[in-house]
Write a protein that holds these residues in place. Structure first.
Motif, short mmCIF file in Angstrom:
data_model
loop_
_atom_site.label_atom_id
_atom_site.label_comp_id
_atom_site.label_asym_id
_atom_site.label_seq_id
_atom_site.Cartn_x
_atom_site.Cartn_y
_atom_site.Cartn_z
N GLY A 166 0.81 -1.23 0.00
CA GLY A 166 0.00 0.00 0.00
C GLY A 166 0.83 1.26 0.00
O GLY A 166 2.01 1.26 0.40
N LYS B 42 5.14 4.18 1.36
CA LYS B 42 6.07 4.97 0.53
C LYS B 42 6.47 6.24 1.27
O LYS B 42 6.11 7.35 0.89
CB LYS B 42 5.36 5.31 -0.80
CG LYS B 42 6.27 5.26 -2.00
CD LYS B 42 5.51 5.50 -3.30
CE LYS B 42 5.59 6.92 -3.78
NZ LYS B 42 5.00 7.11 -5.11
N LYS C 28 11.89 7.89 -12.57
CA LYS C 28 11.46 8.72 -11.44
C LYS C 28 11.29 7.81 -10.24
O LYS C 28 10.48 6.88 -10.27
CB LYS C 28 10.12 9.40 -11.73
CG LYS C 28 10.20 10.59 -12.65
CD LYS C 28 8.84 11.28 -12.71
CE LYS C 28 8.83 12.40 -13.72
NZ LYS C 28 7.48 12.97 -13.90
N LYS D 101 2.25 14.03 -2.22
CA LYS D 101 2.75 12.78 -2.81
C LYS D 101 4.00 13.01 -3.66
O LYS D 101 4.09 14.03 -4.35
CB LYS D 101 1.66 12.18 -3.71
CG LYS D 101 0.67 11.28 -2.96
CD LYS D 101 -0.22 10.52 -3.94
CE LYS D 101 0.57 9.54 -4.76
NZ LYS D 101 -0.26 8.64 -5.57
N1 NAD Z 1 7.70 6.72 -10.88
C1 NAD Z 1 6.76 6.99 -11.74
O1 NAD Z 1 7.00 7.50 -12.85
C2 NAD Z 1 5.36 6.61 -11.39
C3 NAD Z 1 4.37 6.58 -12.38
C4 NAD Z 1 3.09 6.15 -12.03
C5 NAD Z 1 2.80 5.79 -10.71
N2 NAD Z 1 3.79 5.86 -9.76
C6 NAD Z 1 3.53 5.48 -8.37
O2 NAD Z 1 3.10 4.13 -8.36
C7 NAD Z 1 2.28 3.92 -7.21
C8 NAD Z 1 1.07 3.14 -7.65
O3 NAD Z 1 1.51 1.91 -8.18
P1 NAD Z 1 0.53 0.66 -8.29
O4 NAD Z 1 -0.75 1.11 -8.88
O5 NAD Z 1 1.30 -0.41 -8.93
O6 NAD Z 1 0.19 0.34 -6.77
P2 NAD Z 1 0.81 -0.69 -5.70
O7 NAD Z 1 2.26 -0.82 -5.85
O8 NAD Z 1 0.28 -0.26 -4.38
O9 NAD Z 1 0.12 -2.07 -6.11
C9 NAD Z 1 -1.28 -2.21 -6.00
C10 NAD Z 1 -1.66 -3.45 -5.20
O10 NAD Z 1 -1.45 -4.61 -6.01
C11 NAD Z 1 -0.68 -5.59 -5.30
N3 NAD Z 1 0.02 -6.35 -6.31
C12 NAD Z 1 1.12 -5.99 -7.01
N4 NAD Z 1 1.39 -6.89 -7.97
C13 NAD Z 1 0.47 -7.87 -7.86
C14 NAD Z 1 0.21 -9.06 -8.59
N5 NAD Z 1 0.93 -9.41 -9.65
N6 NAD Z 1 -0.84 -9.83 -8.19
C15 NAD Z 1 -1.61 -9.44 -7.13
N7 NAD Z 1 -1.44 -8.32 -6.44
C16 NAD Z 1 -0.41 -7.53 -6.80
C17 NAD Z 1 0.15 -4.78 -4.36
O11 NAD Z 1 0.58 -5.54 -3.28
C18 NAD Z 1 -0.83 -3.67 -3.95
O12 NAD Z 1 -1.68 -4.15 -2.95
C19 NAD Z 1 1.96 5.28 -6.65
O13 NAD Z 1 2.72 5.48 -5.48
C20 NAD Z 1 2.41 6.26 -7.73
O14 NAD Z 1 2.86 7.49 -7.21
C21 NAD Z 1 5.06 6.25 -10.10
#
Ligand code: NAD
Ligand code: ZN
Length: 341
Positions: free
Chosen positions: A58, A62, A128, A137
């Motif tokens: 979650g 972060k 990033k 955030k």
């Molecule tokens: N660095 C960048 O350029 C960039 C771009 C977009 C988003 N982000 C960041 O990414 C984050 C959101 O990422 P997200 O949407 O992946 O969320 P997340 O990393 O929280 O994953 C979402 C949920 O899915 C679960 N999960 C992950 N892989 C799984 C799988 N294969 N099977 C089952 N469950 C799984 C995780 O445990 C979590 O509960 C935010 O913090 C956002 O700021 C960064």
């Protein structure tokens, strides 16, 4: 590297990369249960000395406290400049582990193994990395490129459907902003996409990653063309903020794409038929397109840096000109945004 089934034998094709190395896998509590042991076995078979650290799943992981705890563990376990950090998980793990890799010992090589669609098409590409701050955030971080990104579309099979849709919103954004042909494909194959057809998903991920990587290479530090990738995100971020993050990012981006295309149509920048096509595609992918009721309009406007009291106010947007084309830095007068609310 993008390949279905890659994950099952992740370390195998790169013996020289892992052999004799200390590898620190950083993951979250969900992904550890699903894929942790598989990756650890694969690394052990390649003569890597591997450790796995995990954080609670979650966004609340972060932050600076969790990053510091990870750094402490890594130092206690003897991490060195030639060790490798592997970020195994979604965007949260990728951003957090990337940030830890960028800062520990002034930078240790890291590899992204993204396991959500968001992470595969968005956060693992572009370098990033960062953490959240109580004031907002992603406010603390760096640009730090991974040494490699290994994407296995098959791991998406275990992803909750809401998380899958979050990723689809980013795929639509990339296509509609940058590539009319890719958008056509999504439009004609929407049903198979929602059924998670693996060859089709693989193709979409390959194209989305390539498009994002091209934009990032042209503007690594986000001062010019990379802003195109903010399509849908100006309204999207304001929605997230005004709802105290109850509206999830993917949903906010989908609504943002729809609302911003409406603004572009009203400003005579975009043909109405193109705006309608975008909304139809979002709906076909079961993404939301309607603006919800906003309880705190002031919060919404302040997230857009619009001061309601001064006249002639406007906010800068990336807007669609046509499917596959955007204009960046468009001044949108506040009245268009008030119309939305
Ligand atoms: N660095 C960048 O350029 C960039 C771009 C977009 C988003 N982000 C960041 O990414 C984050 C959101 O990422 P997200 O949407 O992946 O969320 P997340 O990393 O929280 O994953 C979402 C949920 O899915 C679960 N999960 C992950 N892989 C799984 C799988 N294969 N099977 C089952 N469950 C799984 C995780 O445990 C979590 O509960 C935010 O913090 C956002 O700021 C960064
Ligand atoms: Zn996004």
């Amino acid at each position: 590297m993008i390949m279905p089934g890659l994950f099952g034998d992740l370390a195998a094709p790169r013996t020289h990369q892992w052999k004799g190395k200390d590898v620190f896998v950083i993951t979250d509590s969900h992904v550890r249960t699903l894929y942790g042991q598989q990756l650890m076995r694969s690394l052990a078979a390649q003569d890597a000395r591997a450790w796995m650290l995990h954080v609670p799943a979650g966004e609340h992981s972060k932050n600076a406290r969790v990053a510091f705890a990870l750094q402490t563990h890594l130092l206690e376990k003897g991490i060195r400049r030639d060790s490798i950090i592997v970020a195994l998980g979604g965007g949260v793990v990728g951003d957090l582990a990337g940030y830890v890799a960028a800062t520990i010992l002034r930078g240790v090589k890291y590899i992204q193994v993204p396991t959500t669609l968001v992470a595969q098409v968005d956060s693992s590409v572009g370098g990033k990395v960062g953490i959240d701050h109580p004031l907002g955030k992603n406010l603390i971080g760096a640009f730090y490129q991974p040494a490699a990104v290994y994407i296995d579309p098959e791991v998406l099979a275990t992803l909750p459907v809401e998380e899958f849709r979050n990723g689809l919103a980013e795929v639509v954004k990339i296509a509609v902003a940058l590539d009319a042909k890719l958008f056509d494909k999504i439009e004609s194959q929407a049903r198979r996409i929602t059924q998670q057809n693996v060859p089709l998903l693989t193709d979409l991920i390959v194209q989305a990653v390539r498009l994002k990587a091209d934009v990032v290479m042209a503007d690594a530090f986000d001062s010019g063309v990379r802003k195109m990738l903010n399509l849908g995100h100006t309204i999207g971020h304001a929605l997230e903020a005004a709802s105290n993050f109850k509206i999830k990012h993917g949903a906010a981006v989908a609504i943002g794409l729809a609302a911003e295309s409406g603004i572009a149509v009203r400003m005579s920048l975009l043909d109405r038929r193109d705006g309608d096509r975008l909304i139809k595609v979002l709906r076909a992918l079961r993404l939301p397109t309607k603006m919800p009721r906003i309880s705190s309009k002031a919060k919404f406007m302040s997230a857009l840096s619009i001061d309601k009291k001064s006249e002639g106010n406007s906010a800068k947007f990336v807007l669609l000109k046509a499917i596959g084309q955007t204009s960046i830095g468009v001044d949108v007068p506040a009245r268009f945004i008030e119309e939305l609310l």
